[in-house]
Design an enzyme around this catalytic site. Structure first.
Site, PDB file in Angstrom:
ATOM      1  N   GLU A  66       0.834  -1.211   0.000  1.00  0.00           N
ATOM      2  CA  GLU A  66       0.000   0.000   0.000  1.00  0.00           C
ATOM      3  C   GLU A  66       0.865   1.257   0.000  1.00  0.00           C
ATOM      4  OE1 GLU A  66      -3.204   0.007   2.927  1.00  0.00           O
ATOM      5  OE2 GLU A  66      -3.032   2.177   3.135  1.00  0.00           O
ATOM      6  N   GLU A  93      -2.801  10.719   3.252  1.00  0.00           N
ATOM      7  CA  GLU A  93      -3.945  10.896   4.149  1.00  0.00           C
ATOM      8  C   GLU A  93      -3.993  12.356   4.566  1.00  0.00           C
ATOM      9  OE1 GLU A  93      -5.780   8.226   4.745  1.00  0.00           O
ATOM     10  OE2 GLU A  93      -4.452   6.481   4.676  1.00  0.00           O
ATOM     11  N   ARG A 116      -7.679   3.805  -4.882  1.00  0.00           N
ATOM     12  CA  ARG A 116      -8.907   4.101  -4.144  1.00  0.00           C
ATOM     13  C   ARG A 116      -8.857   5.544  -3.658  1.00  0.00           C
ATOM     14  NH1 ARG A 116      -8.686   0.158   0.041  1.00  0.00           N
ATOM     15  NH2 ARG A 116      -7.992   1.737   1.495  1.00  0.00           N
ATOM     16  N   TRP A 138     -13.600   9.567   4.730  1.00  0.00           N
ATOM     17  CA  TRP A 138     -14.228   8.765   5.781  1.00  0.00           C
ATOM     18  C   TRP A 138     -14.012   9.426   7.137  1.00  0.00           C
ATOM     19  CZ3 TRP A 138     -10.650   5.807   9.042  1.00  0.00           C
ATOM     20  CH2 TRP A 138      -9.308   5.930   8.651  1.00  0.00           C
TER      21      TRP A 138
END
Ligand code: NAG
Ligand code: NAG
Ligand code: NAG
Ligand code: NAG
Length: 273
Positions: free
Chosen positions: A120, A124, A204, A208
């Site tokens: 990954e 963020e 992606r 959230w």
């Protein structure tokens, strides 16, 4: 979704690649029967002011509003977390996302490049932090935390579209904010390469509530504290997503990337026409 795509001339090539791959938690390091990874195998500029440009992406956890200024991803209440996940994979590549992050304590805007064996690479943006963005990576799901996450200064990430780019090759990955190179991670620096992301990955993009009261305390803390839904809605906007699948150089005209064995090393990855 598929019939929809057939009608779109501009995406005809993409549609051909996009069978019904679902992102199971089939880990190719543990099993030999995981489904192959559809390959993007080209360069493509996704213009997210039009819904039609998201037909090869799966939407989850909420609605996305496509407007002239960009796609709007909104968290308005608990469990909202609108996200688009690509149906295709890249095998190294360039991932450039022009994004205006969502504000709000505990709200997280994320750009993630991820493989089925949990390699990954991510960005963020923590809604309560208007000055810094985090870059991070994981190799083969190794969550041991030492120095993988880094924070980088960014100017006005919630007030304007910022160009977040990852340029990822088998030698190194680079993180760029607009025209500035903010981080380079050589292959060897990731645990001798063992934990360097190096397998076919989907992309992606989503927002959230990391600060949702139901989350683990560590997640809430990382997200900058509890989310207060009464102060929302909280909206992230994305205008363009530019993808180059460098796998197209090594495996021209391939439709699928396959894990050749359970090592999940880049040398073990094969492709089928
Ligand atoms: C998607 O966006 C690209 C780049 O802006 C454009 O060239 C292409 O026509 C669009 N495709 C569709 C199906 O809207
Ligand atoms: C934003 O993140 C940076 C880097 O971790 C940190 O120094 C700063 O205090 C944070 N700002 C806020 C408001 O939390
Ligand atoms: C976004 O940033 C990357 C890295 O600096 C750069 O290669 C790319 O051209 C930029 N995109 C645009 C549209 O300016
Ligand atoms: C996980 O990462 C840590 C830190 O780099 C490393 O010491 C450890 O060997 C890694 N574990 C595995 C299974 O690769």
């Amino acid at each position: 979704m598929l019939s929809n795509m057939r009608t779109i001339g501009g995406l005809a090539l993409l549609a051909g690649l996009a069978a019904a791959q679902t992102f199971t938690d089939c880990n190719p390091m543990e099993r030999d029967d995981c489904p192959p990874c559809e390959a993007l195998n080209m360069d493509y500029n996704f213009d997210w002011t039009h819904a039609s440009n998201s037909t090869t992406w799966d939407r989850t956890n909420g609605n996305i509003l496509y407007e002239d200024t960009g796609a709007k991803f909104t968290v308005a209440k608990q469990k909202d977390g609108p996200t688009l996940t690509s149906q295709w994979h890249i095998m190294f590549g360039h991932v450039e996302v022009h994004l205006k992050a969502a504000p709000g304590q505990g709200i997280v805007s994320s750009i993630v490049i991820q493989s089925d064996n949990l390699d990954e690479i991510d960005w963020e943006l923590i809604g309560g932090n208007t000055t810094h963005v985090q870059s991070n990576y994981f190799g083969k799901g190794n969550q041991t935390t030492y120095d993988r996450a880094e924070w980088h200064p960014v100017d006005n990430p919630m007030g304007r579209f910022v160009n977040y780019t990852v340029d990822w090759t088998k030698e190194r990955m680079e993180f760029w904010i607009d025209a500035q190179l903010v981080r380079t991670l050589p292959y060897e620096a990731a645990n001798g390469g063992k934990n360097f992301p190096q397998t076919p990955s989907f992309v992606r993009v989503g927002v959230w509530a990391g600060g949702d009261p139901d989350n683990q305390p560590g997640v809430i803390e990382w997200a900058g504290g509890l989310t207060d839904y009464s102060k929302g809605p909280y909206t992230m906007e994305v205008k363009d997503v530019v993808i180059r699948d460098y796998g197209a150089r090594d495996f021209p005209d391939s439709k699928e990337y396959i894990f050749g064995d359970r090592t999940a090393s880049w040398q073990s990855i094969e492709a089928t026409p």
